[in-house]
Design a protein around this motif. Structure first.
Motif, short mmCIF file in Angstrom:
data_model
loop_
_atom_site.label_atom_id
_atom_site.label_comp_id
_atom_site.label_asym_id
_atom_site.label_seq_id
_atom_site.Cartn_x
_atom_site.Cartn_y
_atom_site.Cartn_z
N UNK A 8 0.89 -1.16 0.00
CA UNK A 8 0.00 0.00 0.00
C UNK A 8 0.93 1.21 0.00
N UNK A 9 1.17 1.73 -1.20
CA UNK A 9 2.17 2.77 -1.38
C UNK A 9 1.56 4.10 -1.82
N UNK A 10 0.24 4.17 -1.84
CA UNK A 10 -0.39 5.41 -2.27
C UNK A 10 -1.89 5.27 -2.43
N UNK A 11 -2.47 6.28 -3.06
CA UNK A 11 -3.92 6.34 -3.21
C UNK A 11 -4.49 5.18 -4.03
N UNK A 12 -3.79 4.76 -5.07
CA UNK A 12 -4.32 3.69 -5.92
C UNK A 12 -4.54 2.41 -5.12
N UNK A 13 -3.56 2.03 -4.32
CA UNK A 13 -3.70 0.82 -3.52
C UNK A 13 -4.75 1.01 -2.43
N UNK A 14 -4.85 2.21 -1.88
CA UNK A 14 -5.89 2.49 -0.89
C UNK A 14 -7.27 2.33 -1.53
N UNK A 15 -7.43 2.84 -2.74
CA UNK A 15 -8.72 2.71 -3.44
C UNK A 15 -9.04 1.25 -3.76
N UNK A 16 -8.02 0.46 -4.09
CA UNK A 16 -8.25 -0.97 -4.32
C UNK A 16 -8.80 -1.64 -3.05
N UNK A 17 -8.20 -1.34 -1.91
CA UNK A 17 -8.67 -1.91 -0.64
C UNK A 17 -10.08 -1.41 -0.31
N UNK A 18 -10.31 -0.14 -0.55
CA UNK A 18 -11.64 0.42 -0.28
C UNK A 18 -12.70 -0.20 -1.18
N UNK A 19 -12.35 -0.47 -2.42
CA UNK A 19 -13.30 -1.13 -3.32
C UNK A 19 -13.63 -2.53 -2.82
N UNK A 20 -12.62 -3.26 -2.39
CA UNK A 20 -12.85 -4.59 -1.83
C UNK A 20 -13.72 -4.50 -0.58
N UNK A 21 -13.44 -3.53 0.28
CA UNK A 21 -14.21 -3.36 1.51
C UNK A 21 -15.67 -3.03 1.19
N UNK A 22 -15.88 -2.15 0.23
CA UNK A 22 -17.23 -1.76 -0.16
C UNK A 22 -18.02 -2.97 -0.66
N UNK A 23 -17.40 -3.77 -1.52
CA UNK A 23 -18.09 -4.95 -2.08
C UNK A 23 -18.42 -5.98 -1.01
N UNK A 24 -17.65 -6.00 0.06
CA UNK A 24 -17.90 -6.96 1.13
C UNK A 24 -18.59 -6.32 2.34
N UNK A 25 -19.01 -5.07 2.16
CA UNK A 25 -19.75 -4.33 3.19
C UNK A 25 -18.97 -4.25 4.51
N UNK A 26 -17.68 -3.99 4.39
CA UNK A 26 -16.84 -3.86 5.57
C UNK A 26 -16.76 -2.39 6.02
N UNK A 27 -16.76 -2.18 7.31
CA UNK A 27 -16.64 -0.84 7.87
C UNK A 27 -15.18 -0.47 8.15
N UNK A 28 -14.33 -1.47 8.27
CA UNK A 28 -12.92 -1.28 8.57
C UNK A 28 -12.08 -2.16 7.65
N UNK A 29 -10.84 -1.73 7.43
CA UNK A 29 -9.85 -2.52 6.72
C UNK A 29 -8.64 -2.65 7.63
N UNK A 30 -8.18 -3.88 7.83
CA UNK A 30 -6.98 -4.16 8.62
C UNK A 30 -5.85 -4.51 7.66
N UNK A 31 -4.79 -3.72 7.72
CA UNK A 31 -3.65 -3.91 6.83
C UNK A 31 -2.42 -4.27 7.66
N UNK A 32 -1.82 -5.43 7.39
CA UNK A 32 -0.60 -5.80 8.12
C UNK A 32 0.52 -4.80 7.82
N UNK A 33 1.31 -4.49 8.81
CA UNK A 33 2.39 -3.53 8.67
C UNK A 33 3.32 -3.92 7.52
#
Length: 117
Positions: free
Chosen positions: A19-44
């Motif tokens: 996760x190096x910028x906005x593009x990767x953040x948007x990818x995670x957010x898209x996945x979260x939206x499709x799965x109706x998640x309120x939070x995203x947990x990203x390993x360090x």
């Protein structure tokens, strides 16, 4: 997808594109939206070194995207090495953990505890 503390959380795998910028953040957010998640947990491990250099602006850009989409972001794992080298990052982590948008947690059980309270 997991339910932690009664909240739907998309748990990103430790391996995968950094996760190096906005593009990767948007990818995670898209996945979260499709799965109706309120939070995203990203390993360090999935966060690039630039995320932890606040001057780079990467952390700000990523966190801003999550705030825009009203989705919480949890950084999961040990950030002690990064914090030890930067007073600004230490303060950022401390202030983030006081808020409701971005948390730095040691593991998923800690995240579950925070979400349930």
């Amino acid at each position: 997808m997991r339910e932690l503390g009664g909240v739907r959380v998309l748990v990103a795998a430790a391996e995968g594109e950094a996760v190096a910028g906005e593009r990767q953040a948007l990818d995670l957010l898209g996945d979260a939206y499709h799965q109706e998640a309120s939070w995203v947990a990203v390993p360090v491990e999935r966060l690039g070194a630039e995320f932890f250099r606040l001057r780079s602006g990467v952390a700000g850009a990523v966190v801003q995207k999550f705030a825009q989409y009203r989705t919480g972001l949890a950084v999961v794992g040990d950030v002690a090495v990064h914090v030890a080298g930067s007073d600004a990052l230490r303060d950022f982590v401390r202030e983030s953990n006081r808020g409701l948008q971005l948390w730095f947690v040691a593991d998923l059980p800690e995240l579950a505890g925070r979400l349930s309270s």
